[in-house]
Design a protein around this motif. Structure first.
Motif, PDB file in Angstrom:
ATOM      1  N   ASN A 227       0.820  -1.212   0.000  1.00 58.45           N
ATOM      2  CA  ASN A 227       0.000   0.000   0.000  1.00 58.45           C
ATOM      3  C   ASN A 227       0.857   1.267   0.000  1.00 58.45           C
ATOM      4  O   ASN A 227       0.584   2.216  -0.743  1.00 58.45           O
ATOM      5  N   THR A 228       1.854   1.311   0.885  1.00 60.50           N
ATOM      6  CA  THR A 228       2.637   2.540   1.054  1.00 60.50           C
ATOM      7  C   THR A 228       3.941   2.536   0.268  1.00 60.50           C
ATOM      8  O   THR A 228       4.569   3.580   0.122  1.00 60.50           O
ATOM      9  N   HIS A 229       4.378   1.336  -0.215  1.00 60.37           N
ATOM     10  CA  HIS A 229       5.647   1.192  -0.951  1.00 60.37           C
ATOM     11  C   HIS A 229       6.835   1.611  -0.098  1.00 60.37           C
ATOM     12  O   HIS A 229       7.829   2.122  -0.597  1.00 60.37           O
ATOM     13  N   ARG A 230       6.743   1.395   1.211  1.00 64.32           N
ATOM     14  CA  ARG A 230       7.830   1.692   2.140  1.00 64.32           C
ATOM     15  C   ARG A 230       8.289   0.413   2.818  1.00 64.32           C
ATOM     16  O   ARG A 230       7.513  -0.540   2.976  1.00 64.32           O
ATOM     17  N   ALA A 231       9.547   0.417   3.255  1.00 62.46           N
ATOM     18  CA  ALA A 231      10.062  -0.739   3.978  1.00 62.46           C
ATOM     19  C   ALA A 231       9.388  -0.821   5.349  1.00 62.46           C
ATOM     20  O   ALA A 231       9.325   0.167   6.080  1.00 62.46           O
ATOM     21  N   ILE A 232       8.883  -1.995   5.690  1.00 63.78           N
ATOM     22  CA  ILE A 232       8.200  -2.212   6.959  1.00 63.78           C
ATOM     23  C   ILE A 232       8.670  -3.537   7.543  1.00 63.78           C
ATOM     24  O   ILE A 232       9.305  -4.345   6.873  1.00 63.78           O
ATOM     25  N   ALA A 233       8.327  -3.741   8.814  1.00 58.37           N
ATOM     26  CA  ALA A 233       8.542  -5.035   9.475  1.00 58.37           C
ATOM     27  C   ALA A 233       7.182  -5.686   9.673  1.00 58.37           C
ATOM     28  O   ALA A 233       6.181  -5.010   9.927  1.00 58.37           O
ATOM     29  N   THR A 234       7.143  -6.992   9.530  1.00 61.66           N
ATOM     30  CA  THR A 234       5.889  -7.730   9.712  1.00 61.66           C
ATOM     31  C   THR A 234       6.120  -8.874  10.685  1.00 61.66           C
ATOM     32  O   THR A 234       7.208  -9.451  10.756  1.00 61.66           O
ATOM     33  N   LEU A 235       5.061  -9.193  11.433  1.00 62.95           N
ATOM     34  CA  LEU A 235       5.032 -10.357  12.318  1.00 62.95           C
ATOM     35  C   LEU A 235       3.756 -11.114  11.999  1.00 62.95           C
ATOM     36  O   LEU A 235       2.664 -10.536  12.036  1.00 62.95           O
ATOM     37  N   SER A 236       3.888 -12.388  11.650  1.00 63.07           N
ATOM     38  CA  SER A 236       2.716 -13.165  11.254  1.00 63.07           C
ATOM     39  C   SER A 236       2.757 -14.539  11.886  1.00 63.07           C
ATOM     40  O   SER A 236       3.825 -15.042  12.262  1.00 63.07           O
ATOM     41  N   MET A 237       1.573 -15.155  12.026  1.00 63.44           N
ATOM     42  CA  MET A 237       1.477 -16.499  12.583  1.00 63.44           C
ATOM     43  C   MET A 237       0.295 -17.217  11.941  1.00 63.44           C
ATOM     44  O   MET A 237      -0.660 -16.580  11.475  1.00 63.44           O
ATOM     45  N   PRO A 238       0.316 -18.556  11.910  1.00 56.38           N
ATOM     46  CA  PRO A 238      -0.745 -19.304  11.224  1.00 56.38           C
ATOM     47  C   PRO A 238      -2.047 -19.305  12.009  1.00 56.38           C
ATOM     48  O   PRO A 238      -2.071 -19.127  13.221  1.00 56.38           O
ATOM     49  N   ILE A 239      -3.147 -19.526  11.275  1.00 62.48           N
ATOM     50  CA  ILE A 239      -4.490 -19.696  11.834  1.00 62.48           C
ATOM     51  C   ILE A 239      -4.894 -21.143  11.592  1.00 62.48           C
ATOM     52  O   ILE A 239      -4.733 -21.671  10.487  1.00 62.48           O
ATOM     53  N   HIS A 240      -5.429 -21.778  12.617  1.00 67.34           N
ATOM     54  CA  HIS A 240      -5.767 -23.195  12.540  1.00 67.34           C
ATOM     55  C   HIS A 240      -7.272 -23.409  12.523  1.00 67.34           C
ATOM     56  O   HIS A 240      -8.031 -22.659  13.148  1.00 67.34           O
ATOM     57  N   ALA A 241      -7.671 -24.442  11.822  1.00 67.10           N
ATOM     58  CA  ALA A 241      -9.053 -24.914  11.882  1.00 67.10           C
ATOM     59  C   ALA A 241      -9.232 -25.755  13.143  1.00 67.10           C
ATOM     60  O   ALA A 241      -8.249 -26.118  13.808  1.00 67.10           O
ATOM     61  N   PRO A 242     -10.470 -26.072  13.524  1.00 68.42           N
ATOM     62  CA  PRO A 242     -10.681 -26.912  14.724  1.00 68.42           C
ATOM     63  C   PRO A 242      -9.931 -28.239  14.673  1.00 68.42           C
ATOM     64  O   PRO A 242      -9.560 -28.777  15.698  1.00 68.42           O
ATOM     65  N   ASP A 243      -9.712 -28.778  13.452  1.00 59.49           N
ATOM     66  CA  ASP A 243      -8.989 -30.058  13.356  1.00 59.49           C
ATOM     67  C   ASP A 243      -7.480 -29.889  13.400  1.00 59.49           C
ATOM     68  O   ASP A 243      -6.732 -30.851  13.297  1.00 59.49           O
ATOM     69  N   GLY A 244      -7.002 -28.651  13.562  1.00 58.77           N
ATOM     70  CA  GLY A 244      -5.569 -28.405  13.685  1.00 58.77           C
ATOM     71  C   GLY A 244      -4.884 -28.035  12.385  1.00 58.77           C
ATOM     72  O   GLY A 244      -3.723 -27.639  12.396  1.00 58.77           O
ATOM     73  N   SER A 245      -5.559 -28.145  11.262  1.00 53.21           N
ATOM     74  CA  SER A 245      -4.947 -27.785   9.989  1.00 53.21           C
ATOM     75  C   SER A 245      -4.845 -26.271   9.860  1.00 53.21           C
ATOM     76  O   SER A 245      -5.632 -25.524  10.436  1.00 53.21           O
ATOM     77  N   ILE A 246      -3.857 -25.807   9.091  1.00 60.97           N
ATOM     78  CA  ILE A 246      -3.646 -24.374   8.881  1.00 60.97           C
ATOM     79  C   ILE A 246      -4.525 -23.918   7.725  1.00 60.97           C
ATOM     80  O   ILE A 246      -4.454 -24.459   6.613  1.00 60.97           O
ATOM     81  N   ILE A 247      -5.362 -22.907   7.989  1.00 59.48           N
ATOM     82  CA  ILE A 247      -6.291 -22.410   6.970  1.00 59.48           C
ATOM     83  C   ILE A 247      -5.988 -20.972   6.574  1.00 59.48           C
ATOM     84  O   ILE A 247      -6.698 -20.412   5.735  1.00 59.48           O
ATOM     85  N   GLY A 248      -5.005 -20.372   7.167  1.00 54.13           N
ATOM     86  CA  GLY A 248      -4.691 -18.989   6.838  1.00 54.13           C
ATOM     87  C   GLY A 248      -3.615 -18.444   7.744  1.00 54.13           C
ATOM     88  O   GLY A 248      -3.006 -19.174   8.539  1.00 54.13           O
ATOM     89  N   VAL A 249      -3.399 -17.139   7.641  1.00 54.74           N
ATOM     90  CA  VAL A 249      -2.343 -16.465   8.410  1.00 54.74           C
ATOM     91  C   VAL A 249      -2.876 -15.103   8.847  1.00 54.74           C
ATOM     92  O   VAL A 249      -3.593 -14.433   8.094  1.00 54.74           O
ATOM     93  N   THR A 250      -2.541 -14.717  10.080  1.00 55.31           N
ATOM     94  CA  THR A 250      -2.829 -13.366  10.558  1.00 55.31           C
ATOM     95  C   THR A 250      -1.514 -12.655  10.846  1.00 55.31           C
ATOM     96  O   THR A 250      -0.510 -13.295  11.169  1.00 55.31           O
ATOM     97  N   GLY A 251      -1.515 -11.332  10.705  1.00 55.34           N
ATOM     98  CA  GLY A 251      -0.266 -10.606  10.896  1.00 55.34           C
ATOM     99  C   GLY A 251      -0.491  -9.154  11.258  1.00 55.34           C
ATOM    100  O   GLY A 251      -1.613  -8.645  11.244  1.00 55.34           O
ATOM    101  N   VAL A 252       0.603  -8.501  11.620  1.00 53.26           N
ATOM    102  CA  VAL A 252       0.609  -7.068  11.873  1.00 53.26           C
ATOM    103  C   VAL A 252       1.819  -6.472  11.165  1.00 53.26           C
ATOM    104  O   VAL A 252       2.874  -7.096  11.077  1.00 53.26           O
ATOM    105  N   ASP A 253       1.631  -5.263  10.609  1.00 49.38           N
ATOM    106  CA  ASP A 253       2.727  -4.492  10.023  1.00 49.38           C
ATOM    107  C   ASP A 253       3.054  -3.340  10.960  1.00 49.38           C
ATOM    108  O   ASP A 253       2.145  -2.757  11.574  1.00 49.38           O
TER     109      ASP A 253
END
Length: 711
Positions: A227-253
């Motif tokens: 969006n901003t075309h600037r250097a940023i740092a990100t922290l992200s972690m996986p999102i799990h379904a009830p069966d434990g499988s990974i269905i996505g990722v959430t993060g913060v910039d």
């Protein structure tokens, strides 16, 4: 008679005859002393500067760790709330908007304006100000090949993320750029609401998404924001379904400069100071003996296509030996200081590992800054020495003319250090712990002044330590249950006393509605040792227990998983936790328990005056990672029976003669008070133990839980 007058009489009698010899001797010795003081002052200034630099990097490393903790906590909250909403799929009650709605400024969104948090000092923040946002809305985006029906179903559930996103953003708006959730079906949800996404933007192809899914844990990245075309740092972690499988990722910039803090460093040192985040290079980086610059100020000027991955610079090997020493300290997770050039400028490097994977904060100060301070100190001492010699020459001449006046001034000069020490002592008495006495002499008065100057920092250190211990005690007390649960048919009471301000004992009450009905779970644990280290270890075990008991209804599996997690982090420390996990089926009264190296719980039946031990196999937590714990079962309590859980601080308490309290005395107290309430029984046991060790105090923590069946 005052000392001043005594010295005056002494000088009048003895000084006049040898005054010329003394004058010659004093000139020679003063010059020598001045030279030595100048050299020593320069060395002290260099040492002091190095210590201050080390303290500075330590302080700023703590600030980076604090920011990391805040971001990781926010990310964990996002992930847990997302998993819950996707599992429960609550009814949709809020309208939701896509990035195209923000781009065309849909009137339903309301007023879009730059965020209030931005400061002109941050390039990344200022860039973000060009994109109007809405803190009252989320924004959704569908990737080009998204599964539209599935994505829209998830979007309706994820509208409920708005409150938690808003709370995190408003409380930590000095750190946050964007918070977001991306799913495998192509749905992307972000906060604050904004537009400006490139048409071909697909978060599933970004490194923060692919690495979090591949590693299954939180990951850090440095990249260019789409969006901003600037250097940023990100922290992200996986999102799990009830069966434990990974269905996505959430993060913060977040802005890259929140990790560098160069503005604060410039105020403390010099505008020439630099800070950066480093990590040792690996084989995959092409230079296994080098260091990679993960974040530095130059990256903030990186303004290029967001599709182009950021290339991390390698630290130049201008001094290979010093660089290797720094790499070795970082591998051993040690803080340190080295002297080596930076871009051709001789510099002093202070560094401390932070975050993870060898990521290290380094503060670089040109050597000239430190040398200049020592040089100024040397010149100041020599200037004072020269001035002192000039003044004493005039003073010596005045002695020959007016002996009495000179003697009076001399006596005043000798007693002046005592007056300075008295004034400094008065300031200390008034609460000013920064007060210092000038140290110019090398006699007993000088030693006294040095001892006085060394006393004040220690007083300040003890005050700070006392405050820190009080805070640690308050935090640990808050981790224990405020009061026992109220359960029909049961009378429950508990007590926990630490032998220090903090300790390693722990108990807790958990209540769950599981497949097998309503249960009351009682946990009692004992960490090896006591004090602050045991308290920290206990807090780690408690957090793991709370996390796992909510995910798994089976006590044995829960304790086995907690043991595996605990072993991975702490098996090299030699510490462990003994634990007794008791689960009571409230509708049937059935008991199930897991014993992890802890003393067996006791059941006392007053009708038969008999004690029963709830034993079972199990080693302490944190000893063997592969150990599988087994649950034991028996029928429930009968009316009047007592269930007793305690730690060895009770029966191993010693009197002044070295005799232990013992389990027989413990059982005798239970037997004598069995007809009383649970709280009265707990109080009776504690009072007996305290009376037994009197006039001393227990050497171990004491924890006791009593459950009395009323029907």
């Amino acid at each position: 008679m005052r000392i001043r007058w005594k010295l005056l009489i002494f000088l009048l009698i003895f000084v006049l005859a040898p005054i010329i010899l003394v004058r010659w001797y004093s000139i020679r010795e003063t010059r020598t002393l001045g030279t030595e003081l100048a050299i020593n002052a320069a060395e002290v200034m260099r040492d002091t500067a190095n210590r201050e630099l080390s303290q500075t990097v330590n302080m700023f490393a703590e600030a980076v760790n604090d920011s990391r903790d805040v971001l990781e906590l926010a990310l964990t909250l996002q992930a847990r709330e997302t998993e819950r909403l996707l599992a429960e799929r609550p009814q949709h009650v809020e309208p939701y908007f896509f990035d195209t709605d923000f781009d065309r400024r849909d009137p339903r969104i309301g007023i879009l304006e730059p965020p209030r948090i931005l400061s002109d000092s941050s390039a990344a923040h200022t860039a973000k100000a060009d994109i109007p946002i809405s803190t009252d809305h989320l924004v959704f985006r569908l990737s080009p090949d998204a599964d539209v029906p599935a994505a829209l179903r998830d979007a309706r559930a994820l509208t409920r993320l708005l409150p938690i996103f808003r709370i995190i953003y408003l409380r930590h708006d000095d750190l946050m750029l964007w918070s977001y959730v991306s799913l495998d079906n192509g749905l992307h949800c972000a906060y604050p609401g904004h537009g400006g996404y490139p048409p071909d933007y697909d978060p599933r192809r970004r490194e923060w998404y692919t690495q979090a899914k591949a590693q299954g844990r939180p990951v850090w990245n440095i990249m260019v924001d789409a969006n901003t075309h600037r250097a940023i740092a990100t922290l992200s972690m996986p999102i799990h379904a009830p069966d434990g499988s990974i269905i996505g990722v959430t993060g913060v910039d977040f802005p890259l400069d929140t990790l560098l803090l160069e503005s604060d460093l410039s105020q403390r040192w010099t505008p020439a100071v630099r800070s950066m985040l480093l990590r040792p290079a690996a084989e995959a980086d092409g230079d296994p003996d080098g260091m990679l610059i993960v974040a530095m100020r130059d990256y903030l000027e990186h303004d290029t296509d967001w599709r182009t991955p950021m290339t991390l610079e390698s630290l130049e090997k201008e001094d290979p030996a010093s660089l290797e020493a720094m790499r070795e300290d970082i591998k051993q997770n040690r803080q340190g200081i080295v002297e080596m050039p930076y871009r051709g400028v001789p510099s002093v490097w202070a560094f401390k590992p932070v975050i993870q994977d060898g990521l290290t904060l380094a503060v670089i100060v040109p050597s000239e800054v430190i040398v200049a301070s020592s040089r100024r100190a040397e010149e100041s001492v020599m200037e004072r020495t020269t001035r002192m010699l000039r003044d004493t020459s005039v003073f010596a001449l005045a002695i020959n003319i007016l002996l009495v006046a000179v003697a009076a001034v001399a006596s005043l000069t000798i007693t002046r250090p005592i007056a300075r020490l008295a004034r400094a002592a008065g300031r200390i008495a008034e609460g000013d712990l920064t007060a210092r006495a000038e140290v110019k002499s090398h006699d007993e008065l000088g030693d006294l002044a040095k001892a006085f100057n060394a006393m004040a920092p220690k007083l300040l250190e003890r005050v700070k330590l006392k405050n820190d211990m009080a805070l640690a005690m308050e935090v640990q007390r808050n981790l224990l249950p405020e009061r026992p649960p109220v359960v029909p048919g049961l009378d429950i009471a508990a007590a926990c006393q630490f032998c220090d301000e903090t300790g390693g004992d722990y108990y807790d009450f958990l209540s769950f509605s599981r497949e097998r009905g309503e249960t009351l779970d009682i946990i009692l644990g004992d960490v090896t040792g006591h004090g602050i280290s045991a308290a920290l270890f206990m807090a780690t075990g408690r957090a793991l227990l709370h996390a796992r008991t909510e995910d798994d209804s089976d006590p044995a599996r829960c304790i086995s998983m907690v043991n595996r997690l605990l072993c991975r982090d702490t098996q090299s420390t030699g510490r462990f936790i003994t634990l007794f996990f008791l689960s009571m089926q409230l509708d049937t009264g059935e008991l199930a328990w897991v014993r992890a190296g802890h003393d067996p719980a006791l059941i006392y039946a007053p009708g038969t005056d008999s004690f029963e031990e709830l034993g079972g196999q199990g080693i302490p937590l944190g000893v063997e990672e592969g150990w599988e714990y087994r649950a034991n079962q028996r029928r429930g309590l009968e009316a009047g029976q007592l269930m007793v859980l305690g730690t060895d601080g009770i029966w191993e308490a010693m009197d002044p003669a070295g005799e232990m309290f013992g389990k027989e005395r413990f059982k005798a107290v239970l037997r004598a008070n069995a007809g009383r309430t649970a709280q009265e029984i707990v109080d009776a046991v504690v009072d007996e133990v305290m009376a037994f060790v009197s006039p001393g105090r227990p050497e171990d923590d004491l924890t006791l839980v009593i459950i009395k069946a009323l029907r």
